[in-house]
Design a protein around this motif. Structure first.
Motif, PDB file in Angstrom:
ATOM      1  N   LEU A   1      17.956 -12.474   1.272  1.00 39.75           N
ATOM      2  CA  LEU A   1      16.675 -13.107   1.607  1.00 39.75           C
ATOM      3  C   LEU A   1      15.568 -12.408   0.837  1.00 39.75           C
ATOM      4  O   LEU A   1      15.497 -11.181   0.835  1.00 39.75           O
ATOM      5  N   ILE A   2      14.695 -13.200   0.207  1.00 41.16           N
ATOM      6  CA  ILE A   2      13.659 -12.631  -0.658  1.00 41.16           C
ATOM      7  C   ILE A   2      12.302 -13.247  -0.292  1.00 41.16           C
ATOM      8  O   ILE A   2      11.987 -14.356  -0.738  1.00 41.16           O
TER       9      ILE A   2
ATOM     10  N   ARG B   1      19.398  -3.541   0.632  1.00 43.15           N
ATOM     11  CA  ARG B   1      18.012  -4.009   0.746  1.00 43.15           C
ATOM     12  C   ARG B   1      17.063  -3.097  -0.008  1.00 43.15           C
ATOM     13  O   ARG B   1      17.321  -1.909  -0.210  1.00 43.15           O
ATOM     14  N   MET B   2      15.976  -3.725  -0.422  1.00 44.37           N
ATOM     15  CA  MET B   2      14.895  -3.031  -1.101  1.00 44.37           C
ATOM     16  C   MET B   2      13.648  -3.159  -0.222  1.00 44.37           C
ATOM     17  O   MET B   2      13.281  -4.253   0.200  1.00 44.37           O
ATOM     18  N   SER B   3      13.019  -2.029   0.038  1.00 43.49           N
ATOM     19  CA  SER B   3      11.833  -2.015   0.899  1.00 43.49           C
ATOM     20  C   SER B   3      10.744  -1.204   0.222  1.00 43.49           C
ATOM     21  O   SER B   3      10.788   0.030   0.208  1.00 43.49           O
ATOM     22  N   ASP B   4       9.786  -1.908  -0.395  1.00 44.97           N
ATOM     23  CA  ASP B   4       8.695  -1.239  -1.114  1.00 44.97           C
ATOM     24  C   ASP B   4       9.219  -0.212  -2.105  1.00 44.97           C
ATOM     25  O   ASP B   4       8.760   0.933  -2.169  1.00 44.97           O
TER      26      ASP B   4
ATOM     27  N   GLY C   1       9.959 -11.918 -10.787  1.00 42.74           N
ATOM     28  CA  GLY C   1       9.284 -10.899  -9.995  1.00 42.74           C
ATOM     29  C   GLY C   1      10.004 -10.400  -8.769  1.00 42.74           C
ATOM     30  O   GLY C   1       9.351  -9.892  -7.841  1.00 42.74           O
ATOM     31  N   VAL C   2      11.335 -10.514  -8.715  1.00 44.51           N
ATOM     32  CA  VAL C   2      12.071  -9.954  -7.576  1.00 44.51           C
ATOM     33  C   VAL C   2      12.226  -8.448  -7.815  1.00 44.51           C
ATOM     34  O   VAL C   2      12.947  -8.023  -8.716  1.00 44.51           O
ATOM     35  N   ASP C   3      11.565  -7.663  -7.002  1.00 48.42           N
ATOM     36  CA  ASP C   3      11.441  -6.229  -7.234  1.00 48.42           C
ATOM     37  C   ASP C   3      12.796  -5.528  -7.286  1.00 48.42           C
ATOM     38  O   ASP C   3      13.564  -5.560  -6.317  1.00 48.42           O
TER      39      ASP C   3
ATOM     40  N   SER D   1       6.674  -5.675  -1.106  1.00 47.89           N
ATOM     41  CA  SER D   1       7.761  -6.445  -1.703  1.00 47.89           C
ATOM     42  C   SER D   1       9.101  -5.870  -1.288  1.00 47.89           C
ATOM     43  O   SER D   1       9.230  -4.671  -1.047  1.00 47.89           O
ATOM     44  N   GLY D   2      10.092  -6.745  -1.221  1.00 48.70           N
ATOM     45  CA  GLY D   2      11.429  -6.304  -0.869  1.00 48.70           C
ATOM     46  C   GLY D   2      12.365  -7.476  -0.673  1.00 48.70           C
ATOM     47  O   GLY D   2      11.985  -8.647  -0.834  1.00 48.70           O
TER      48      GLY D   2
END
Length: 505
Positions: free
Chosen positions: A283-284, A234-237, A345-347, A269-270
């Motif tokens: 999930l985005i 996962r990506m969190s900010d 734009g998916v970070d 974003s994340g």
């Protein structure tokens, strides 16, 4: 073993120990969840008590035992809408509105052209269910049946088959004045878009929060190799986190979740999901949409979940509220994932591929390999060309190492004479050897350092070859038809000339 080789092995050992100690002792501590809430509720910014979203049908959370059904039997338990795109096939069920049946058209289980397509998502009731589910969480004293749940039977309002040109819309009326709709669309690759809406036809405001869940029953079979990550990603900010499947059950218990979990509040974003070696389901939420990212394990049911929960929405009388979440479900193709990152734009979505510790090396190495594949047309020859290019780039370092080793070799007779002259006097021997090095302008570590600098580069090359999807079932020459598999040649099949594989170990 001479002193030079001793120094080399010592330097390699010390480098490995430094990396190991750093990874164990210097990781940032995870955020501590709030354990003061009552079971079955989730904390909100305004103190409202809200129900925890369910991951499966009500019966599934009471016991770890799952109904034993075949895949076909599980699919037949509720009406379905077919999914048909250039890269995906499958269906979604009207029970709960889950996307729970998905196959990848471009990938098969084996090299046999008649083998089964790779199955990514499977329905509840089959072996090892794996699916996505969406809904609205209730707040306050709202009854449980006032919001759609995992067993809610939706009706098809528009559309017949989900294709890139034809989205479908599901509808459910709770009989209390709230009408829920879910519009699902898909692109030509692997990205679903799920728009959830609720219309309030009552005379009072309602407060709900939308959520999305990827649920996986039981840990899948993994490669178990230390250089490969499989589990939560996962990506969190802008902060990437990876949790291996075997580590997810070790998350701290969170009373408000009734499970072991880790919650992160994402402000801008994340994304969050499960990744395997070649496939991923993530999930985005929309860009700039705050949400809570949840990694969770439910011990009683052996369910792993990745969740996104949006802030509470107030639906005024006569109004409508909607929120959209995208879902990536497919193969981790570098070009496709990069397109979602750069064009949609998916970070930092490219980081969903496991680039490892030396990402600053593996990323450019893979880019060069991918470019060479486009020019040469064969991944095997591209790897050879890439290796030659890397060796050419490292030639100055290798040359310095060879020169240093040659100088050390010429000093061997003098060093042996020093050892005989000094005898057991180690201190005198060390002093005279240093004087000899200074006189001849030789640095004994000069031959070791260039070799050490090459180690992470060739480790990164191995990492790229091991983890990237583009080598799966990629042929090279003759009997080598899959560069991601061990060499099948053996004396027992005349090194690939006979049409059968060598026996396993």
């Amino acid at each position: 073993m001479d002193d030079q080789n001793k120094n080399l092995f010592l330097a390699i050992f010390l480098s490995g120990m430094v990396m190991l100690v750093w990874s164990i002792w210097f990781q940032p501590p995870p955020p501590q969840p709030d354990l003061t809430l009552p079971p079955g509720s989730v904390q909100t910014t305004d103190g409202t008590s809200v129900a925890t979203p369910p991951a499966a049908s009500d019966g599934a959370t009471d016991t770890p035992e799952l109904p034993t059904s075949t895949h076909a039997e599980a699919l037949s338990k509720a009406p379905r809408i077919q999914i048909d795109t250039p890269k995906l096939s499958g269906s979604l069920t009207l029970m709960g509105g889950r996307i729970d049946d998905l196959k990848l058209k471009a990938y098969r289980e084996t090299l046999d052209p008649d083998s089964a397509l790779v199955t990514l998502l499977t329905p509840f009731g089959s072996e090892n269910p794996y699916y996505t589910i969406y809904g609205w969480g209730r707040t306050g004293d709202m009854p449980a049946d006032s919001v759609p749940g995992p067993d809610t039977m939706w009706s098809l309002e528009s559309g017949k088959t989900l294709t890139p040109e034809t989205p479908v819309t599901l509808k459910w009326d709770n009989g209390r004045g709230l009408i829920f709709r879910r519009t699902i669309s898909i692109d030509d690759h692997y990205m679903f878009s799920v728009e959830q809406s609720v219309e309030n036809t009552t005379g009072a405001a309602s407060r709900l929060f939308p959520y999305s869940i990827v649920a996986r029953y039981g840990a899948p079979k993994t490669r178990g190799f230390f250089i490969l990550h499989e589990g939560i990603v996962r990506m969190s900010d802008g902060e990437l986190e990876e949790i291996k499947y075997k580590k997810i059950p070790d998350l701290d218990p969170v009373a408000s979740e009734g499970a072991n979990a880790e919650l992160i509040d994402v402000k801008e974003s994340g994304w969050v999901g499960f990744t395997d070696k070649y496939w991923m389901t993530s999930l985005i939420p929309a860009k700039d949409q705050p949400f809570t990212s949840v990694a969770k394990y439910i011990p009683d049911s052996d369910i792993y979940t990745a969740e996104t929960r949006m802030p509470i929405q107030t639906v005024e009388p006569g109004s409508k509220v909607s929120v959209t979440t995208r879902v990536f479900a497919g193969a981790k193709e570098w070009e496709t994932i990069r397109m979602y990152q750069n064009d949609e734009g998916v970070d930092r979505f490219i980081d969903s591929i496991d680039w490892g510790w030396f990402f600053f090396l593996t990323k450019p190495i893979f880019w060069l390999l991918h470019t060479l594949k486009g020019l040469i047309g064969n991944m095997g020859w591209s790897i050879i060309a890439l290796t030659l290019i890397l060796k050419a780039l490292l030639l100055p370092l290798a040359y310095k190492s060879y020169v240093s080793m040659a100088k050390m070799k010429t000093l061997q007779p003098e060093m042996e004479a020093l050892k005989e002259r000094c005898g057991e006097d180690k201190q005198r021997l060390q002093k005279e050897m240093m004087a000899l090095y200074k006189k001849e302008k030789v640095n004994p570590a000069a031959g070791c350092l260039p070799i050490l600098l090459q180690i992470p580069i060739f480790f990164s090359l191995y990492k790229v070859i091991f983890v990237t999807l583009e080598l799966r079932h990629a042929p090279w020459i003759g009997w080598i038809r899959d560069l991601s598999a061990p060499d099948p040649s053996s004396i027992l099949n005349l090194f690939g000339l006979l049409p059968w594989d060598a026996p396993g170990p």
